[in-house]
Scaffold this motif. Structure first.
Motif, PDB file in Angstrom:
ATOM      1  N   ASP A 196      15.572   6.513   5.935  1.00  0.00           N
ATOM      2  CA  ASP A 196      14.298   6.910   6.532  1.00  0.00           C
ATOM      3  C   ASP A 196      13.264   5.794   6.467  1.00  0.00           C
ATOM      4  O   ASP A 196      12.460   5.622   7.383  1.00  0.00           O
ATOM      5  N   ASN A 233      17.365   1.144  10.744  1.00  0.00           N
ATOM      6  CA  ASN A 233      17.644   2.579  10.708  1.00  0.00           C
ATOM      7  C   ASN A 233      19.017   2.881  11.291  1.00  0.00           C
ATOM      8  O   ASN A 233      19.759   3.719  10.774  1.00  0.00           O
ATOM      9  N   LEU A 263      11.299   3.462   9.172  1.00  0.00           N
ATOM     10  CA  LEU A 263      12.265   2.735  10.001  1.00  0.00           C
ATOM     11  C   LEU A 263      12.464   3.366  11.383  1.00  0.00           C
ATOM     12  O   LEU A 263      13.057   2.750  12.260  1.00  0.00           O
ATOM     13  N   LYS A 264      11.977   4.568  11.574  1.00  0.00           N
ATOM     14  CA  LYS A 264      12.106   5.221  12.885  1.00  0.00           C
ATOM     15  C   LYS A 264      10.967   4.820  13.825  1.00  0.00           C
ATOM     16  O   LYS A 264      11.150   4.747  15.032  1.00  0.00           O
TER      17      LYS A 264
END
Length: 220
Positions: free
Chosen positions: A110, A104, A142-143
């Motif tokens: 995202d 990320n 990915l967060k």
């Protein structure tokens, strides 16, 4: 006699009901997907578990279109691959092992799509030669690292079957010609495109959801 027929009918009906229940596919849980609302996707170089060395490049080159058509912004795969190369990441296994949060930070996407190729290439028999491609994928936030979706699809260049005449001799000749074509050209490349489309086109059963660039985004 009538009682016996009714009894048989009841048994058949019960069997049909049981069979239908056994084969019914459970609904996919899209709770995490809908909560994350990914807008952009970075596709990682595919993990190739097939014996064909060109399988990864073939699948990777055709992965963007169905995702874009489904309503997502997809980072250009050539740029993504070059970015990994410039940072010393040259194998798909190493890339798939990276921390999602790191991906990320690097790409700003995202979600990340992790693709695995389990089958790619021609299978030869006496009477036929069939190119088959099977791909699996998982979409990861990915967060947070949460799994948003996963799926699997296959395609082959023999799905229409062989309806031609000619008997056994004709079948042998046709098989020989097909084997030559499959061995001298990458017959699996267009098949990979079909498998990708089946896997990554939104709107199907168990498939990914439409992205925000799609007209159908708000209707799902």
């Amino acid at each position: 006699m009538m009682r016996r027929l009714l009894k048989v009918g009841a048994c058949v009906g019960a069997a049909v009901l049981m069979f239908g229940c056994a084969t019914k596919q459970a609904a996919y849980d899209y709770t995490a997907f809908k909560a994350a609302k990914p807008r952009s996707i970075v596709v990682l170089p595919p993990l190739n578990n097939s014996p064909e060395v060109n399988a990864g490049n073939s699948v990777y080159a055709q992965v963007t279109y169905p995702l874009a058509e489904s309503g997502y912004y997809v980072l250009p795969v050539a740029v993504v691959a070059e970015t990994f190369k410039q940072n010393g990441m040259t194998t798909a296994a190493d890339i798939h092992g990276l921390d999602p949060k790191k991906l990320n930070e690097i790409f700003g996407a995202d979600a990340g799509l992790y693709v695995t190729i389990s089958q790619y290439g021609a299978t030869y028999t006496v009477l036929n030669s069939v190119a088959v491609v099977t791909v699996e994928a998982k979409l990861v936030d990915l967060k947070t690292g949460a799994l948003l979706w996963n799926g699997k699809a296959s395609a082959s260049n023999n799905e229409g079957g062989n309806n031609g005449g000619g008997g056994l001799i004709g079948a042998l000749v046709a098989a020989a010609v097909k084997q030559i074509i499959n061995s001298t050209t990458d017959a699996s490349h267009p098949v990979a495109g079909v498998a990708n489309a089946r896997l990554l086109t939104a709107g199907g059963a168990q498939g990914i959801l439409y992205g925000p660039r799609s007209d159908r985004y708000m209707t799902q």
